[in-house]
Write an enzyme that holds these catalytic residues in place. Structure first.
Site, PDB file in Angstrom:
ATOM      1  N   LYS A   1       0.979  -0.522   8.639  1.00 58.33           N
ATOM      2  CA  LYS A   1       0.412  -1.181   9.816  1.00 58.33           C
ATOM      3  C   LYS A   1      -0.590  -2.254   9.442  1.00 58.33           C
ATOM      4  O   LYS A   1      -0.821  -3.191  10.188  1.00 58.33           O
ATOM      5  CB  LYS A   1      -0.196  -0.167  10.772  1.00 58.33           C
ATOM      6  CG  LYS A   1      -1.393   0.565  10.258  1.00 58.33           C
ATOM      7  CD  LYS A   1      -1.938   1.489  11.328  1.00 58.33           C
ATOM      8  CE  LYS A   1      -2.228   2.868  10.800  1.00 58.33           C
ATOM      9  NZ  LYS A   1      -3.084   2.921   9.592  1.00 58.33           N
TER      10      LYS A   1
ATOM     11  N   LYS B   1       6.574  -0.046   1.256  1.00 59.28           N
ATOM     12  CA  LYS B   1       6.749   0.687   2.509  1.00 59.28           C
ATOM     13  C   LYS B   1       6.178  -0.128   3.671  1.00 59.28           C
ATOM     14  O   LYS B   1       5.313  -0.982   3.469  1.00 59.28           O
ATOM     15  CB  LYS B   1       6.075   2.047   2.426  1.00 59.28           C
ATOM     16  CG  LYS B   1       4.558   2.006   2.546  1.00 59.28           C
ATOM     17  CD  LYS B   1       4.020   3.398   2.816  1.00 59.28           C
ATOM     18  CE  LYS B   1       2.590   3.316   3.324  1.00 59.28           C
ATOM     19  NZ  LYS B   1       2.457   2.800   4.693  1.00 59.28           N
TER      20      LYS B   1
ATOM     21  N   LYS C   1     -11.114   6.699  -4.255  1.00 57.07           N
ATOM     22  CA  LYS C   1     -11.710   6.046  -3.088  1.00 57.07           C
ATOM     23  C   LYS C   1     -13.080   5.435  -3.382  1.00 57.07           C
ATOM     24  O   LYS C   1     -13.464   4.453  -2.762  1.00 57.07           O
ATOM     25  CB  LYS C   1     -11.832   7.033  -1.917  1.00 57.07           C
ATOM     26  CG  LYS C   1     -10.503   7.341  -1.300  1.00 57.07           C
ATOM     27  CD  LYS C   1     -10.663   8.048   0.031  1.00 57.07           C
ATOM     28  CE  LYS C   1      -9.276   8.341   0.594  1.00 57.07           C
ATOM     29  NZ  LYS C   1      -9.259   9.132   1.785  1.00 57.07           N
TER      30      LYS C   1
END
Ligand code: ATP
Ligand code: MG
Length: 344
Positions: A214, A211, A116
């Site tokens: 959103k 996949k 991250k």
């Protein structure tokens, strides 16, 4: 009673993939265990703010809870304790205490942090420190099972290590969560049909190699839970398939068709094998898609009706009740830790 702890990330808008892969399994878990376990369901809002928040965090929290309740999360059961992390100050306080037993070496080894932060000097300290906050989230309640993806297993190990180190230094205060092997076994028991618990991955309708997400820019690639059901049906009709010309489950060679079979099974509550068997020999993708589109439309109409029935008042009442209970448990455990150290 053993405690199962699960966090629900809040994002205002969610996809059918989020519902089928996360909300419904979580609601099923809480239903399955609410008679025999304490089920802590919390909104990790302090974790959320380590990244920029899109939209209004408070509104997103309510909206997501509404979706979870519509998916079957029981807002009224006494064994299900629903709370917002930021409403329980003990999380932040214990985080600080645990910071003083965590080492730079072990924290630097956290893979999620490395990924991250990507070595950026501008990465915030929260990104580095959140595994310690996560340890506090778990240790305050003596939670035994924490169903998470494998990417979080390292943090569960860290939690055990920090709890154990604290206990060795100051005396037995914390109950450790189950080992990752035990967690994995527990999660396997939750998965439908003996599959891995994190096995369900709804694919992108336009590009089924990926996949459904959103954040995808292509509107036709994803079905949002707020989509007009007729529009959702159209998206299914325009889903990418293949040139094999046979309806069968073969995720490797026919991810588009396989994804539609998977969606059909999940929205009709049937198992994948019998749905695939029903369409065996079908060569007309148009007919098959129409069936899936109809099923998705019916499912969404029903789901959206359930969403409309959940009131903000019910959600806020669940928070109020849960936060009272959580504060009692967490502040008592925090006090034990403070006393062991000599702060009290
Ligand atoms: P983003 O594009 O912002 O990453 P996302 O759709 O991937 O959004 P997340 O917020 O990353 O959603 O994940 C929320 C939950 O939904 C997680 O538990 C994740 O495992 C699950 N999930 C996400 N996408 C899918 C999917 N396509 N199928 C099944 N489960 C999914
Ligand atoms: Mg994601």
């Amino acid at each position: 009673m053993e405690t199962i702890l699960t966090g629900i990330r809040v994002n205002g808008e969610l996809t059918l993939g989020n519902l089928l892969g996360a909300l419904l399994p979580m609601a099923r878990l809480s239903e399955q265990y609410k008679g025999t376990h304490k089920v802590n369901v919390f909104v990790p809002d302090l974790h959320t703010i380590i990244a920029d928040v899109e939209g209004d965090l408070r509104a997103n929290t309510l909206k997501s809870l509404r979706y979870y309740a519509a998916a079957g999360l029981d807002l009224k059961n006494d064994n299900i304790i629903i709370y917002r992390q930021s409403y329980i100050p003990a999380h932040s306080e214990l985080c600080w205490i645990l910071d003083t037993v965590a080492t730079m070496g072990e924290m630097n080894r956290m893979t999620q942090f490395k990924e991250k932060s990507d070595g950026r000097d501008s990465a915030n300290v929260g990104i580095f420190n959140y595994p310690v906050l996560m340890a506090a989230d778990i240790l305050l309640y003596g939670a035994k099972y924490v169903p998470v993806g494998e990417d979080q297993f390292q943090h569960l190990e860290l939690t055990r290590n920090l709890g154990e180190r604290f206990n060795n230094k100051y005396g037995e205060v914390f109950t450790l969560p189950a080992t990752t092997a035990e967690q994995a076994a527990f999660m396997k028991g939750l998965a439908p049909e003996g599959k891995k618990a994190d096995g369900i991955r709804i694919r992108d309708l336009q590009n089924p190699e990926k996949k459904m997400s959103k954040s995808s820019a292509a509107e036709n690639s994803k079905i949002m839970l707020s989509d007009e059901p007729k529009i959702a049906a159209k998206k299914i009709m325009s889903a990418a398939t293949d040139s094999v010309g046979k309806v069968q489950f073969d995720m490797f060679n026919q991810p588009g068709v396989s994804n539609l079979l998977q969606i059909l099974a999940l929205v009709t509550g049937d198992n994948l094998e019998s749905v695939a068997a029903r369409y065996a020999g079908e060569t007309n993708y148009g007919d098959f898609k129409r069936k899936v589109a109809e099923a998705v439309e019916v499912f969404l109409v029903d789901f959206q009706a359930k969403v409309a029935e959940v009131s903000d008042a019910d959600i806020l009442a669940a928070f109020e009740r849960g936060e009272k209970q959580a504060n009692n448990v967490a502040s008592a455990k925090l006090l034990e830790a403070q006393e062991a150290i000599g702060l009290r």
